[in-house]
Design an enzyme around this catalytic site. Sequence first.
Site: not given
Length: 249
Positions: A12, A23, A48, A79, A203, A226
């Site tokens: 991810n 930035r 996502h 997602e 998750h 991720g």
Amino acid sequence: MMVTTKPKLSVNINKFATLRNSRGHDNPNVLQAALDAIGFGAHGITVHPRPDERHIRRTDVYDIARALKDHPEIEFNIEGYPSEDFLAMVCEVAPHQCTLVPDPPEALTSNAGWQVAPNRTLLGETTARLRAAKVRVAVFIDPNATAPDELRILKELGVDRIELYTESYAHAFGTPRQQAALEPYLAVAGWAGEHGLGLNAGHDLNLDNLTFLLRAIPAIAEVSIGHALVCDALRVGYQESVRQYLARL
């Protein structure tokens, strides 16, 4: 019966987009982050996109989709909440998989699974639309709040996989509550097998808790990671971080 699969790692890359957006401009380049993950051995890329584009932007989705045409072996997973804009984009891009999550737009991250029965119509219509576009459908499920009847409904609706929301397992890992926290996941995995649903997971999975979960639930086909992978990359480097997660598989 629980099927044994060889799990795939989908990286991810949302966190790279978060850093870029902090930035402005294009550093780090999100497309390059995806291509680097592929070069380092990842089996897939997950994004996502949210309505406010606070990390992944719609342009990122299209850029990655075009680039992955040169990498047909790499799975692209998008997602998101099934709003009209989101579904139109997914159907146009036609990734390998779309993972449906119930987050409202203001959610910091995905923090709940679907309540299946109250959302049966939405999930059914969404699944039909995605499958017509030849997109595999996964639904984000919290094993602590899911009954066997809900998995039966998902199968009836044509859903291909469920994604196990692993936060409660991850937080209990390494504590006296570890085995008790795992039990709902084992139960849902067994029910999913009975109903012919594939399994993904994601998750708060990390280098410490990943292998134990995969050994306990060998039917998991894909893990999406991720945040922890990027945090580890700050310590050991991006390539080495991906390598270590692949080793845990």
